[in-house]
Design an enzyme around this catalytic site. Structure first.
Site, short mmCIF file in Angstrom:
data_model
loop_
_atom_site.label_atom_id
_atom_site.label_comp_id
_atom_site.label_asym_id
_atom_site.label_seq_id
_atom_site.Cartn_x
_atom_site.Cartn_y
_atom_site.Cartn_z
N SER A 217 0.83 -1.21 0.00
CA SER A 217 0.00 0.00 0.00
C SER A 217 0.87 1.26 0.00
CB SER A 217 -0.89 -0.01 1.24
OG SER A 217 -1.45 1.28 1.40
N THR A 262 -9.45 -0.88 4.28
CA THR A 262 -9.51 -1.35 2.89
C THR A 262 -9.95 -2.81 2.85
OG1 THR A 262 -8.35 -1.41 0.78
CG2 THR A 262 -7.03 -1.93 2.71
N LYS A 266 -13.99 -3.35 4.69
CA LYS A 266 -14.80 -2.14 4.55
C LYS A 266 -16.23 -2.34 5.05
CE LYS A 266 -12.42 0.30 0.91
NZ LYS A 266 -12.55 1.03 -0.34
N ASP A 302 -13.65 7.97 -0.29
CA ASP A 302 -13.46 7.65 -1.71
C ASP A 302 -14.33 8.54 -2.59
OD1 ASP A 302 -11.51 5.73 -1.55
OD2 ASP A 302 -12.91 4.04 -1.43
N GLY A 328 -17.88 -3.57 -8.24
CA GLY A 328 -17.36 -3.92 -6.92
C GLY A 328 -17.44 -2.74 -5.97
N TYR A 411 -3.94 2.97 -10.25
CA TYR A 411 -2.85 3.94 -10.10
C TYR A 411 -1.47 3.31 -10.32
CZ TYR A 411 -3.36 1.99 -5.41
OH TYR A 411 -3.50 1.14 -4.36
P1 NAP Z 1 -13.59 -5.15 -6.39
O1 NAP Z 1 -14.51 -4.80 -5.29
O2 NAP Z 1 -12.88 -6.46 -6.38
O3 NAP Z 1 -14.40 -5.02 -7.79
C1 NAP Z 1 -13.77 -5.31 -9.02
C2 NAP Z 1 -14.79 -5.31 -10.12
O4 NAP Z 1 -14.10 -5.55 -11.34
C3 NAP Z 1 -15.86 -6.41 -9.99
O5 NAP Z 1 -17.05 -5.94 -10.52
C4 NAP Z 1 -15.27 -7.51 -10.86
O6 NAP Z 1 -16.23 -8.39 -11.37
C5 NAP Z 1 -14.68 -6.69 -11.97
N1 NAP Z 1 -13.66 -7.42 -12.71
C6 NAP Z 1 -12.57 -8.03 -12.21
N2 NAP Z 1 -11.85 -8.60 -13.19
C7 NAP Z 1 -12.55 -8.37 -14.34
C8 NAP Z 1 -12.32 -8.72 -15.70
N3 NAP Z 1 -11.25 -9.41 -16.07
N4 NAP Z 1 -13.22 -8.29 -16.61
C9 NAP Z 1 -14.32 -7.60 -16.25
N5 NAP Z 1 -14.57 -7.24 -14.97
C10 NAP Z 1 -13.70 -7.61 -14.03
O7 NAP Z 1 -12.41 -4.06 -6.52
P2 NAP Z 1 -12.50 -2.49 -6.22
O8 NAP Z 1 -12.16 -2.23 -4.79
O9 NAP Z 1 -13.77 -1.94 -6.75
O10 NAP Z 1 -11.24 -1.96 -7.07
C11 NAP Z 1 -11.24 -1.99 -8.47
C12 NAP Z 1 -10.00 -1.25 -9.00
O11 NAP Z 1 -10.02 0.10 -8.58
C13 NAP Z 1 -8.70 -1.82 -8.48
O12 NAP Z 1 -7.74 -1.79 -9.51
C14 NAP Z 1 -8.30 -0.88 -7.37
O13 NAP Z 1 -6.90 -0.82 -7.19
C15 NAP Z 1 -8.82 0.44 -7.93
N6 NAP Z 1 -9.13 1.40 -6.86
C16 NAP Z 1 -8.46 2.59 -6.89
C17 NAP Z 1 -8.75 3.52 -5.93
C18 NAP Z 1 -8.02 4.83 -5.97
O14 NAP Z 1 -8.03 5.55 -4.97
N7 NAP Z 1 -7.43 5.18 -7.08
C19 NAP Z 1 -9.70 3.27 -4.94
C20 NAP Z 1 -10.38 2.04 -4.94
C21 NAP Z 1 -10.08 1.12 -5.93
P3 NAP Z 1 -16.68 -9.73 -10.57
O15 NAP Z 1 -17.42 -9.26 -9.36
O16 NAP Z 1 -17.51 -10.44 -11.56
O17 NAP Z 1 -15.41 -10.44 -10.21
#
Ligand code: NAP
Length: 476
Positions: A217, A262, A266, A302, A328, A411
């Site tokens: 992280s 995280t 959460k 967020d 997600g 990121y």
């Molecule tokens: P999450 O809760 O695991 O959700 C991920 C989503 O992406 C789910 O809907 C999942 O579908 C989908 N997914 C995963 N692999 C896929 C694929 N190959 N094709 C299509 N859909 C796919 O994760 P999250 O917390 O929302 O985070 C998602 C991304 O955002 C991560 O890369 C994270 O690092 C980034 N993020 C960045 C910040 C920031 O501050 N910049 C904050 C939060 C998150 P299924 O449910 O069907 O598996």
């Protein structure tokens, strides 16, 4: 021995250097001590206590005796070694130690009592932590020592980091720094620079990131640098809790003031806070808690973090068509953020039921994946597709990209494949680092009442990212 002496003389950050004579093939006490510039501890750990010395116990004892004769400042003797007769002969110079690599032993209190009674100058107890609450067990143990007794308590492993950084809180005589990662050591430079080891005292406020896994992280680097820049006596630790209860036990025992939360906690920690705002309740998850005595308050920064780069660029959202990829945790916060600004939200996910659930939060709709070019004004990637190390991937084909704004929450890398394709298609792009920094700034301001000085968190995040990538580590 030549290598050991070279490493010994290279140390500039520590007050005392441990010379591990069990780590060399040709242990030579005279050579190890000659010309030393700092006080030293001489240790020759046998294999039966996790060390590398394979010779006889007789030969080992001879090495330790020689170190005492030649004036080593401290000599470390294992509690189980049966060399206790050396202790009264060398008052003030013997460390009696015990190491458990499997976990905190059941007989910890009895063992500590016996070790204290040995008359050694320092009692060292190191045990592998399996849960954050193992650090609490050691904190409780520290309270059984008298004021004039000297001791060092270490919880080994990544989860034991608080015992190293907060060694002042434990009353430990010193802490051990180094490069042996599997026992949770961190370098002296990192202890001093990132965790401001020398300025941590009883009044230092403790914050942290609770989640699992969190080894890579960027949050500890961002928050610690901001505390330094703002002149606030606080420290921020990575806390890879075993479960939500484990974190609660730790936070209470250490009087924590707040935490970032995280995956996967959460929702679990949301259920344990007394107060939340409407935003947290709508999203169903929090990412920040503030602890005020017994009062635990939850927020989700967020949402503000996501909106900040859009506001900074003066991009209007009201009435605009926003397509979200993924359904997600982050998609929920993004959907609520966009709807709060009047955008028309459509959710696109490979699992339609999940997409419907996110869309329902904001009276939005569900669309097909990928959304066709021209069907959105703002496209937001909330999936991990394109993240390091699979940086050649994109959640949508380049043919689905067009003019508009494309915002990727990823990121690492800072510029993703999707962002590059979007720029080629004439879109304005925003990367996830801006959101990451934005949500951290919001947390910091809420906890401390002070806005972090401009740019310090961002610079720290970029520095940390390049360190990770140089190591070819993978961000999670
Ligand atoms: P999450 O809760 O695991 O959700 C991920 C989503 O992406 C789910 O809907 C999942 O579908 C989908 N997914 C995963 N692999 C896929 C694929 N190959 N094709 C299509 N859909 C796919 O994760 P999250 O917390 O929302 O985070 C998602 C991304 O955002 C991560 O890369 C994270 O690092 C980034 N993020 C960045 C910040 C920031 O501050 N910049 C904050 C939060 C998150 P299924 O449910 O069907 O598996």
């Amino acid at each position: 021995m030549a290598e050991l002496r070279r490493l010994r003389d290279r140390v500039v950050d520590a007050d005392i250097v441990e010379l591990r004579l069990d780590s060399v093939d040709d242990p030579d006490v005279g050579s190890a001590l000659a010309g030393r510039r700092q006080p030293v501890i001489v240790t020759c750990r046998p294999t039966w206590e996790g060390g590398g010395f394979q010779g006889s116990e007789q030969a080992r004892r001879r090495i330790l005796e020689q170190a005492l004769e030649l004036g080593a400042d401290y000599v470390d003797i294992e509690w189980r070694a049966g060399f206790a007769d050396l202790i009264p002969k060398h008052p003030g110079r013997i460390i009696v130690s015990t190491h458990d690599f499997d976990g905190v032993p059941d007989d910890l209190a009895d063992r500590a009592r016996e070790m204290r009674a040995s008359g050694a100058a320092v009692v060292k107890i190191a045990a592998k932590a399996r849960r954050l609450s193992d650090c609490v067990t050691l904190l409780d143990l520290s309270r059984t020592f008298g004021e004039d007794e000297r001791f060092v308590l270490i919880a080994m492993g990544e989860i034991g980091l608080p015992t190293r950084v907060l060694s002042q809180r434990f009353g430990s005589a010193w802490t051990y720094a180094g490069e042996v990662q599997d026992i949770g050591q961190v370098s002296a430079r990192k202890l001093l620079d990132q965790f401001r080891f020398r300025s941590i005292g009883p009044a230092t406020d403790v914050y942290g990131l609770v989640g699992s896994p969190i080894a890579h992280s960027l949050s500890p680097a961002m928050h610690n640098v901001a505390f330094t820049a703002a002149g606030i006596d606080a420290v921020y630790l990575p806390l890879p809790a075993a479960d939500a209860d484990d974190f609660v036990t730790f936070a209470r025992a250490f009087g924590m003031k707040g935490a970032s939360v995280t995956i996967p906690y959460k929702v679990d920690i949301f259920e344990r806070v007394q107060e939340t705002d409407a935003l947290v309740r709508t999203i169903g998850a929090l990412n920040t808690i503030k602890i005020d005595g017994d009062r635990w308050i939850g927020r989700n920064t967020d949402v503000a973090g996501f909106l900040q780069p859009l506001h900074d660029r003066g991009l209007p959202l009201s009435g605009r068509r926003a397509s979200i990829l993924g359904a997600g945790g982050s998609a929920r916060a993004v959907a609520v953020a966009l709807a709060s600004e009047g955008a028309r939200v459509t959710v696109h996910a490979r699992d339609e039921k999940k997409a419907e659930a996110v869309a329902a939060l904001v009276s939005g709709s569900v669309g097909r994946l990928p959304p066709p070019a021209g069907s959105w004004d703002l496209l937001v990637n909330c999936t991990p597709v394109g993240m390091h190390p699979r940086m050649d991937q994109s959640p949508v084909p380049s043919s689905a990209l067009a003019r508009g704004v494309v915002y990727d929450l990823i990121y690492n890398p800072a510029v993703t494949r999707m962002m590059r394709d979007a720029a080629m298609a004439g879109a304005d792009t925003i990367g996830g680092l801006d959101m990451l920094v934005g949500q951290a700034q919001e947390q910091f301001a809420w906890w401390t009442g002070v806005r972090p000085p401009a740019g310090v968190m961002r610079a720290a995040a970029i520095r940390r990212l390049s360190e990770f990538n140089a190591d070819e580590n993978h961000l999670v």
